[in-house]
Scaffold this motif. Structure first.
Motif, PDB file in Angstrom:
ATOM      1  N   VAL A 318      62.682  -2.552 -20.081  1.00 51.28           N
ATOM      2  CA  VAL A 318      62.853  -1.120 -19.817  1.00 51.28           C
ATOM      3  C   VAL A 318      64.172  -0.869 -19.103  1.00 51.28           C
ATOM      4  O   VAL A 318      64.924   0.061 -19.449  1.00 51.28           O
ATOM      5  CB  VAL A 318      61.670  -0.583 -18.986  1.00 51.28           C
ATOM      6  CG1 VAL A 318      61.934   0.852 -18.532  1.00 51.28           C
ATOM      7  CG2 VAL A 318      60.384  -0.667 -19.782  1.00 51.28           C
ATOM      8  N   TYR A 319      64.490  -1.690 -18.106  1.00 51.45           N
ATOM      9  CA  TYR A 319      65.733  -1.535 -17.357  1.00 51.45           C
ATOM     10  C   TYR A 319      66.952  -1.695 -18.264  1.00 51.45           C
ATOM     11  O   TYR A 319      67.909  -0.910 -18.198  1.00 51.45           O
ATOM     12  CB  TYR A 319      65.768  -2.561 -16.225  1.00 51.45           C
ATOM     13  CG  TYR A 319      67.095  -2.667 -15.518  1.00 51.45           C
ATOM     14  CD1 TYR A 319      67.498  -1.695 -14.609  1.00 51.45           C
ATOM     15  CD2 TYR A 319      67.947  -3.748 -15.756  1.00 51.45           C
ATOM     16  CE1 TYR A 319      68.717  -1.793 -13.966  1.00 51.45           C
ATOM     17  CE2 TYR A 319      69.158  -3.855 -15.113  1.00 51.45           C
ATOM     18  CZ  TYR A 319      69.545  -2.876 -14.221  1.00 51.45           C
ATOM     19  OH  TYR A 319      70.759  -2.977 -13.595  1.00 51.45           O
ATOM     20  N   GLN A 320      66.920  -2.698 -19.136  1.00 60.08           N
ATOM     21  CA  GLN A 320      68.061  -2.946 -20.022  1.00 60.08           C
ATOM     22  C   GLN A 320      68.215  -1.846 -21.062  1.00 60.08           C
ATOM     23  O   GLN A 320      69.322  -1.385 -21.330  1.00 60.08           O
ATOM     24  CB  GLN A 320      67.891  -4.307 -20.697  1.00 60.08           C
ATOM     25  CG  GLN A 320      68.018  -5.482 -19.743  1.00 60.08           C
ATOM     26  CD  GLN A 320      67.639  -6.805 -20.389  1.00 60.08           C
ATOM     27  OE1 GLN A 320      66.937  -6.828 -21.400  1.00 60.08           O
ATOM     28  NE2 GLN A 320      68.090  -7.905 -19.808  1.00 60.08           N
ATOM     29  N   GLN A 321      67.106  -1.413 -21.654  1.00 58.73           N
ATOM     30  CA  GLN A 321      67.193  -0.394 -22.683  1.00 58.73           C
ATOM     31  C   GLN A 321      67.555   0.975 -22.106  1.00 58.73           C
ATOM     32  O   GLN A 321      68.232   1.773 -22.757  1.00 58.73           O
ATOM     33  CB  GLN A 321      65.861  -0.297 -23.435  1.00 58.73           C
ATOM     34  CG  GLN A 321      65.533  -1.518 -24.263  1.00 58.73           C
ATOM     35  CD  GLN A 321      66.558  -1.768 -25.353  1.00 58.73           C
ATOM     36  OE1 GLN A 321      66.931  -0.872 -26.098  1.00 58.73           O
ATOM     37  NE2 GLN A 321      67.042  -3.007 -25.423  1.00 58.73           N
ATOM     38  N   ALA A 322      67.117   1.246 -20.888  1.00 59.56           N
ATOM     39  CA  ALA A 322      67.464   2.529 -20.268  1.00 59.56           C
ATOM     40  C   ALA A 322      68.948   2.643 -19.996  1.00 59.56           C
ATOM     41  O   ALA A 322      69.501   3.757 -19.983  1.00 59.56           O
ATOM     42  CB  ALA A 322      66.682   2.708 -18.974  1.00 59.56           C
ATOM     43  N   GLY A 323      69.623   1.511 -19.782  1.00 53.10           N
ATOM     44  CA  GLY A 323      71.063   1.539 -19.540  1.00 53.10           C
ATOM     45  C   GLY A 323      71.901   1.231 -20.759  1.00 53.10           C
ATOM     46  O   GLY A 323      73.127   1.134 -20.654  1.00 53.10           O
ATOM     47  N   ASP A 324      71.264   1.062 -21.919  1.00 49.70           N
ATOM     48  CA  ASP A 324      71.989   0.749 -23.144  1.00 49.70           C
ATOM     49  C   ASP A 324      72.631   2.011 -23.701  1.00 49.70           C
ATOM     50  O   ASP A 324      72.085   3.113 -23.602  1.00 49.70           O
ATOM     51  CB  ASP A 324      71.034   0.139 -24.170  1.00 49.70           C
ATOM     52  CG  ASP A 324      71.771  -0.638 -25.247  1.00 49.70           C
ATOM     53  OD1 ASP A 324      72.891  -0.232 -25.608  1.00 49.70           O
ATOM     54  OD2 ASP A 324      71.234  -1.658 -25.728  1.00 49.70           O
ATOM     55  N   ALA A 325      73.793   1.828 -24.336  1.00 51.85           N
ATOM     56  CA  ALA A 325      74.527   2.972 -24.885  1.00 51.85           C
ATOM     57  C   ALA A 325      74.001   3.418 -26.243  1.00 51.85           C
ATOM     58  O   ALA A 325      74.389   4.474 -26.740  1.00 51.85           O
ATOM     59  CB  ALA A 325      76.017   2.627 -25.012  1.00 51.85           C
ATOM     60  N   SER A 326      73.149   2.605 -26.874  1.00 53.93           N
ATOM     61  CA  SER A 326      72.626   2.951 -28.191  1.00 53.93           C
ATOM     62  C   SER A 326      71.713   4.170 -28.114  1.00 53.93           C
ATOM     63  O   SER A 326      70.940   4.326 -27.161  1.00 53.93           O
ATOM     64  CB  SER A 326      71.860   1.770 -28.775  1.00 53.93           C
ATOM     65  OG  SER A 326      71.208   2.143 -29.976  1.00 53.93           O
ATOM     66  N   ARG A 327      71.779   5.021 -29.128  1.00 50.16           N
ATOM     67  CA  ARG A 327      70.928   6.215 -29.135  1.00 50.16           C
ATOM     68  C   ARG A 327      69.479   5.881 -29.452  1.00 50.16           C
ATOM     69  O   ARG A 327      68.596   6.728 -29.302  1.00 50.16           O
ATOM     70  CB  ARG A 327      71.461   7.245 -30.120  1.00 50.16           C
ATOM     71  CG  ARG A 327      71.410   6.847 -31.572  1.00 50.16           C
ATOM     72  CD  ARG A 327      72.160   7.856 -32.422  1.00 50.16           C
ATOM     73  NE  ARG A 327      72.099   7.559 -33.833  1.00 50.16           N
ATOM     74  CZ  ARG A 327      71.229   8.106 -34.678  1.00 50.16           C
ATOM     75  NH1 ARG A 327      70.326   8.956 -34.218  1.00 50.16           N
ATOM     76  NH2 ARG A 327      71.240   7.807 -35.958  1.00 50.16           N
ATOM     77  N   TYR A 328      69.220   4.645 -29.898  1.00 49.19           N
ATOM     78  CA  TYR A 328      67.856   4.213 -30.176  1.00 49.19           C
ATOM     79  C   TYR A 328      67.207   3.535 -28.963  1.00 49.19           C
ATOM     80  O   TYR A 328      66.010   3.261 -28.983  1.00 49.19           O
ATOM     81  CB  TYR A 328      67.841   3.237 -31.351  1.00 49.19           C
ATOM     82  CG  TYR A 328      68.443   3.805 -32.616  1.00 49.19           C
ATOM     83  CD1 TYR A 328      67.758   4.760 -33.357  1.00 49.19           C
ATOM     84  CD2 TYR A 328      69.699   3.400 -33.047  1.00 49.19           C
ATOM     85  CE1 TYR A 328      68.314   5.287 -34.511  1.00 49.19           C
ATOM     86  CE2 TYR A 328      70.257   3.916 -34.197  1.00 49.19           C
ATOM     87  CZ  TYR A 328      69.562   4.870 -34.933  1.00 49.19           C
ATOM     88  OH  TYR A 328      70.105   5.394 -36.072  1.00 49.19           O
ATOM     89  N   ALA A 329      68.008   3.246 -27.947  1.00 46.79           N
ATOM     90  CA  ALA A 329      67.489   2.508 -26.793  1.00 46.79           C
ATOM     91  C   ALA A 329      66.495   3.306 -25.953  1.00 46.79           C
ATOM     92  O   ALA A 329      65.489   2.746 -25.505  1.00 46.79           O
ATOM     93  CB  ALA A 329      68.649   2.019 -25.923  1.00 46.79           C
ATOM     94  N   PRO A 330      66.720   4.602 -25.673  1.00 44.70           N
ATOM     95  CA  PRO A 330      65.741   5.328 -24.838  1.00 44.70           C
ATOM     96  C   PRO A 330      64.326   5.320 -25.408  1.00 44.70           C
ATOM     97  O   PRO A 330      63.349   5.204 -24.658  1.00 44.70           O
ATOM     98  CB  PRO A 330      66.315   6.747 -24.774  1.00 44.70           C
ATOM     99  CG  PRO A 330      67.782   6.568 -24.975  1.00 44.70           C
ATOM    100  CD  PRO A 330      67.915   5.433 -25.935  1.00 44.70           C
ATOM    101  N   ALA A 331      64.189   5.432 -26.727  1.00 45.11           N
ATOM    102  CA  ALA A 331      62.848   5.404 -27.327  1.00 45.11           C
ATOM    103  C   ALA A 331      62.194   4.049 -27.097  1.00 45.11           C
ATOM    104  O   ALA A 331      60.984   3.977 -26.830  1.00 45.11           O
ATOM    105  CB  ALA A 331      62.942   5.712 -28.818  1.00 45.11           C
ATOM    106  N   ARG A 332      62.985   2.961 -27.201  1.00 41.23           N
ATOM    107  CA  ARG A 332      62.429   1.633 -26.918  1.00 41.23           C
ATOM    108  C   ARG A 332      62.002   1.523 -25.458  1.00 41.23           C
ATOM    109  O   ARG A 332      60.971   0.919 -25.137  1.00 41.23           O
ATOM    110  CB  ARG A 332      63.451   0.550 -27.249  1.00 41.23           C
ATOM    111  CG  ARG A 332      63.899   0.501 -28.693  1.00 41.23           C
ATOM    112  CD  ARG A 332      64.698  -0.771 -28.952  1.00 41.23           C
ATOM    113  NE  ARG A 332      65.468  -0.687 -30.181  1.00 41.23           N
ATOM    114  CZ  ARG A 332      66.773  -0.564 -30.245  1.00 41.23           C
ATOM    115  NH1 ARG A 332      67.492  -0.521 -29.130  1.00 41.23           N
ATOM    116  NH2 ARG A 332      67.386  -0.496 -31.412  1.00 41.23           N
ATOM    117  N   ALA A 333      62.808   2.081 -24.559  1.00 43.86           N
ATOM    118  CA  ALA A 333      62.489   2.004 -23.129  1.00 43.86           C
ATOM    119  C   ALA A 333      61.185   2.740 -22.824  1.00 43.86           C
ATOM    120  O   ALA A 333      60.316   2.222 -22.096  1.00 43.86           O
ATOM    121  CB  ALA A 333      63.634   2.586 -22.300  1.00 43.86           C
TER     122      ALA A 333
END
Length: 362
Positions: A318-333
């Motif tokens: 969750v921590y890594q995906q929340a800080g990822d620049a990808s637009r698909y990362a927040p949904a994964r988080a």
């Protein structure tokens, strides 16, 4: 000639007017609440000083004042104070439930988007910033292994420590144990991670890895066990102290040894409370990020071996995906956060049912 005798039941004496209790009608409280909200909305939006939150707050205050005035006029000051304090208690309950309901609704509404087979059956290995796929399978495996190993370490040690404190501990040594347990309760998670990093990763792990430090899920489990141990000890200690003394005395009177009394009488009686404390410790460990980041390193690939190589966890994911620049990362988080909460909930329910079944079986 027959005579018919008619019996007349005496009518109950009329109750004096002074002894009758006047009460507000049932619709009075909802009507006052609705009027308070309407007045608050007119004031807030008319003056342009706020939004819905201020309307609710001002409406609650007006409702308490209006309820007190109406109750005092009809029922008297004592009943008015009772109604006002009851309304305050109910309001406190609503305020306590609202954040929990808000968090649950946010997790469900935003996390359900990626709850699919791809999320649960794939990892983030070879997933780029423009790839909408990728899941948390590796993080789920890491969380289960790390928390499981940490529970295997901390739960027996914590229960045995609590048994010693309650049943055997006397004098300065028992006082020292209680003191250090209290100190460990307030240790920040990053401190436990730094401790395991300095001791296990940098000193011990090179002995098994050709002289090179090695990150692993087991190191993360050690750090999590440091955080779980004081919670298990304190909760178990309190539950053991709640066991009635006559239960112990009855077992001793029948000639049962002390160790068997603890094992067959005291622990089963305190088991539901002990399980609750253990699940609180498990929930805290499952949600920690800093220790896993420091000593397990994280990783995008699936690693079933907690004793070798980097390993991730749901909290770290969750921590890594929340800080990822990808637009698909927040949904994964959000999906990973919902999965973590659901996992802890499932484990808690299963542990409660198991403890209840064991207790009924005895």
């Amino acid at each position: 000639m027959t005579t018919t005798v008619t019996s007349h039941r005496p009518r109950p004496a009329a109750q004096p007017e002074s002894l009758r209790t006047k009460r507000l009608p049932r619709y009075a409280a909802p009507a006052i609440a609705l009027a308070a909200l309407l007045v608050a909305a007119v004031v807030v939006y008319g003056a342009g000083i706020g939004g819905p939150v201020l309307v609710v707050v001002l409406g609650a205050l007006l409702y308490l004042v209006g309820l007190f005035v109406a109750a005092k006029a009809v029922e008297g000051p004592r009943a008015a104070r009772n109604r006002t304090w009851s309304a305050l208690i109910h309001s406190a309950f609503v305020l306590a439930v609202l954040p929990l309901a808000s968090v649950a609704w946010t997790l469900i509404s935003k996390g359900v988007e990626r709850l699919d087979g791809d999320f649960f059956l794939t990892s983030m290995n070879n997933i780029g910033a423009r790839d909408p796929n990728g899941g948390a399978y590796h993080a789920i495996i890491g969380t289960l292994e790390q928390v499981g190993v940490a529970a295997l370490i901390s739960v027996p040690l914590g229960i045995l420590c609590a048994i010693y404190i309650v049943e055997y501990g006397r004098g300065k040594f028992a006082f020292a144990i209680r003191f250090f347990v209290d100190v460990m309760t307030g240790i920040p998670s990053i401190v436990s991670g730094l401790f395991v990093l300095a001791f296990w990763v940098l000193i011990v792990s090179p002995w098994f890895n050709d002289g090179r430090p090695s990150f692993s899920g087991f190191a993360a489990a050690l750090a999590l066990s440091v955080l779980m141990l004081p919670t298990v000890v304190r909760s178990t200690e309190e539950m053991l102290r709640l066991v009635p003394a006559p239960l112990r005395e009855g077992a001793y009177a029948l000639g049962v040894p002390k160790w068997k009394t603890i094992l067959r009488v005291v622990l089963p009686t305190a088991l539901p409370g002990i399980v609750t404390g253990v699940m609180l410790a498990v929930a805290r460990a499952a949600g920690e990020t800093a220790p896993v980041l420091l000593v397990a390193g994280g990783g995008a690939a699936i690693n079933f071996n907690p004793f070798e190589n980097n390993q991730s966890s749901l909290a770290l994911f969750v921590y890594q995906q929340a800080g990822d620049a990808s637009r698909y990362a927040p949904a994964r988080a959000w999906a990973a956060a919902l999965t973590l909460v659901a996992l802890v909930l499932i484990l808690t329910i299963a542990a409660k049912l198991l403890a209840r079944r064991n207790r009924l079986g005895r």
